[in-house]
Design a protein around this motif. Sequence first.
Motif, mmCIF file in Angstrom:
data_model
loop_
_atom_site.group_PDB
_atom_site.id
_atom_site.type_symbol
_atom_site.label_atom_id
_atom_site.label_comp_id
_atom_site.label_asym_id
_atom_site.label_seq_id
_atom_site.Cartn_x
_atom_site.Cartn_y
_atom_site.Cartn_z
ATOM 1 N N HIS A 133 0.942 -1.424 0.263
ATOM 2 C CA HIS A 133 -0.467 -0.197 -0.095
ATOM 3 C C HIS A 133 1.113 1.421 -0.205
ATOM 4 C CE1 HIS A 133 -2.665 -2.724 0.603
ATOM 5 N NE2 HIS A 133 -2.513 -2.501 1.746
ATOM 6 N N ALA A 134 0.843 1.955 -1.033
ATOM 7 C CA ALA A 134 1.886 3.223 -1.501
ATOM 8 C C ALA A 134 1.639 4.433 0.514
ATOM 9 C CB ALA A 134 0.967 4.414 -2.549
ATOM 10 N N LYS A 135 0.466 4.250 0.462
ATOM 11 C CA LYS A 135 -0.216 5.206 1.183
ATOM 12 C C LYS A 135 0.566 4.887 2.606
ATOM 13 C CE LYS A 135 -4.646 6.532 0.021
ATOM 14 N NZ LYS A 135 -6.433 6.396 0.467
ATOM 15 N N GLN A 136 1.115 3.687 2.975
ATOM 16 C CA GLN A 136 2.199 3.262 3.807
ATOM 17 C C GLN A 136 2.904 3.164 3.368
ATOM 18 O OE1 GLN A 136 0.260 -0.664 5.702
ATOM 19 N NE2 GLN A 136 -1.856 0.202 5.030
ATOM 20 N N PHE A 137 3.607 4.275 3.100
ATOM 21 C CA PHE A 137 5.351 3.893 2.429
ATOM 22 C C PHE A 137 5.963 4.410 3.537
ATOM 23 C CE2 PHE A 137 8.907 6.970 0.687
ATOM 24 C CZ PHE A 137 9.109 5.626 0.206
ATOM 25 N N ASP A 138 5.460 5.274 4.435
ATOM 26 C CA ASP A 138 6.928 5.713 5.684
ATOM 27 C C ASP A 138 6.380 4.700 7.190
ATOM 28 O OD1 ASP A 138 7.021 7.617 5.238
ATOM 29 O OD2 ASP A 138 4.850 9.442 5.710
ATOM 30 N N THR A 139 5.717 3.741 7.168
ATOM 31 C CA THR A 139 5.759 2.503 8.143
ATOM 32 C C THR A 139 6.540 1.984 6.895
ATOM 33 O OG1 THR A 139 2.929 3.112 8.351
ATOM 34 C CG2 THR A 139 4.209 0.801 8.725
ATOM 35 N N TYR A 140 6.594 1.584 5.633
ATOM 36 C CA TYR A 140 7.351 0.445 5.699
ATOM 37 C C TYR A 140 8.788 1.095 5.514
ATOM 38 C CZ TYR A 140 2.722 -0.838 2.820
ATOM 39 O OH TYR A 140 1.761 -1.619 2.438
ATOM 40 N N LYS A 141 9.225 1.461 5.469
ATOM 41 C CA LYS A 141 10.137 2.387 5.685
ATOM 42 C C LYS A 141 10.985 2.262 7.030
ATOM 43 C CE LYS A 141 11.578 6.633 4.429
ATOM 44 N NZ LYS A 141 11.818 8.352 4.052
ATOM 45 N N SER A 142 10.476 2.041 7.929
ATOM 46 C CA SER A 142 10.348 2.268 9.695
ATOM 47 C C SER A 142 11.237 0.955 9.396
ATOM 48 C CB SER A 142 9.486 2.997 10.488
ATOM 49 O OG SER A 142 9.891 2.575 11.503
ATOM 50 N N GLN A 143 9.985 -0.237 8.908
ATOM 51 C CA GLN A 143 10.083 -1.001 9.367
ATOM 52 C C GLN A 143 10.359 -2.119 8.582
ATOM 53 O OE1 GLN A 143 5.484 -2.719 7.684
ATOM 54 N NE2 GLN A 143 4.526 -2.632 9.718
ATOM 55 N N LEU A 144 11.530 -1.836 7.345
ATOM 56 C CA LEU A 144 12.233 -1.927 7.019
ATOM 57 C C LEU A 144 13.953 -1.577 7.407
ATOM 58 C CD1 LEU A 144 13.629 -2.984 4.147
ATOM 59 C CD2 LEU A 144 13.286 -1.091 3.082
ATOM 60 N N GLN A 145 13.577 -0.814 7.779
ATOM 61 C CA GLN A 145 15.044 -0.312 8.661
ATOM 62 C C GLN A 145 15.417 -1.611 9.892
ATOM 63 O OE1 GLN A 145 14.585 3.475 9.204
ATOM 64 N NE2 GLN A 145 15.529 4.518 7.932
ATOM 65 N N GLN A 146 13.951 -1.599 10.502
ATOM 66 C CA GLN A 146 14.128 -2.671 11.984
ATOM 67 C C GLN A 146 14.239 -3.961 11.667
ATOM 68 O OE1 GLN A 146 10.034 -2.450 13.649
ATOM 69 N NE2 GLN A 146 10.169 0.067 14.024
ATOM 70 N N TRP A 147 13.583 -4.302 10.369
ATOM 71 C CA TRP A 147 13.705 -6.121 9.916
ATOM 72 C C TRP A 147 15.370 -5.681 9.473
ATOM 73 C CZ3 TRP A 147 9.518 -5.611 6.221
ATOM 74 C CH2 TRP A 147 8.220 -6.133 6.686
ATOM 75 N N ILE A 148 16.166 -5.301 9.028
ATOM 76 C CA ILE A 148 17.679 -5.092 8.696
ATOM 77 C C ILE A 148 18.185 -5.069 9.926
ATOM 78 C CG2 ILE A 148 19.242 -4.721 7.352
ATOM 79 C CD1 ILE A 148 17.299 -5.665 5.572
ATOM 80 N N LYS A 149 18.393 -3.812 10.743
ATOM 81 C CA LYS A 149 18.528 -3.974 11.945
ATOM 82 C C LYS A 149 18.784 -5.184 12.821
ATOM 83 C CE LYS A 149 19.578 -0.669 15.633
ATOM 84 N NZ LYS A 149 19.680 0.514 16.166
#
Length: 337
Positions: free
Chosen positions: A147-163
């Motif tokens: 979902h494009a509207k959750q772009f900011d959430t995805y960014k945060s989640q992706l960073q947390q997943w990688i870290k």
Amino acid sequence: MTPRKRHVLLLWMLFCSGMTEAIEPISTSIAVGMAAALTGFLASYQNIFYYFHECCRPEWISFNRTGLQADLERKMFGQHIASRIILKAVTGFMSNDNPKKPLVLSLHGWTGTGKNFVSELIANNIYKEGMDSSFVHVFTSELHFPHAKQFDTYKSQLQQWIKGNVSNCGRSMFIFDEMDKMHPGLIDSIKPYLDYYDKLDGVSYRKAIFIFLSNAGGENIVQTALDFWKAGRGREEIELKDLEALLSLSVFNNKQSGLWHTSLIDKNLVDFFVPFLPLEYGHVVQCAMAEMNARELPPNLKVAKQVAKDLVYFPKAERVFSVKGCKTIESKLNYYT
């Protein structure tokens, strides 16, 4: 597993899971004596647990260069450029105990040319559990970032997943499939993890591997292969220099690439743009034969040729390149066997 080790493992599981309570009543002295004996025995076999449970240790993560080379030679068809780049890139990276940055590979080409498959080959020759390893992480755009509207959430989640995963094991692998369907700019959120940093917030990302898979740039690769064919030149004459600059530029300027205007390209953080050439009839026959072998079926060249013949090729008149590569071979073979 020897009976002795099997017995020790059972005791270890009981001891660690608290199941010793289930064998009450038992005297305190016996329990203490049993625990002491178990502790002493396990001290002699302090690494036994690592043989039964995947851990971030050499027993489970060990690069097999010979295995990767053999897999690329025997299982990858028509991809002389990709095979050469991947073998050298992965070998150089895994042989370096102190890399300056993570390995970042961006694989490009039409569907069915082997991008997902080669990612699996890399994983199989690094991790004992291959793609099933808990240290191999696959992200697909439509599943993880729909979902494009959750772009900011995805960014945060992706960073947390990688870290989180790299904190757990520095030798982690991250595969991003369907990059051409990913929201532009999303991948930039992990740019710091791909850069030349010793550590970020106490975590080192330098031993991780990032692989991006995309159809973007496929048109340029196909056109180059077609130009060589029209000029009467063999596909083996196509070199990386004929494609790399064109590929990185087209991906950077393609809004559907997932790497559109990304700082990963600006800052030269992608180590290799790897082109996957369109497959010809002969390669599709090889794919069909390899699938038969994988299923432990008797080799049947006649069936393999029939499967390959039934696919759609282009240009329409000359039928040079398979539109879907080897993507539908598995289902087609079901029809003929």
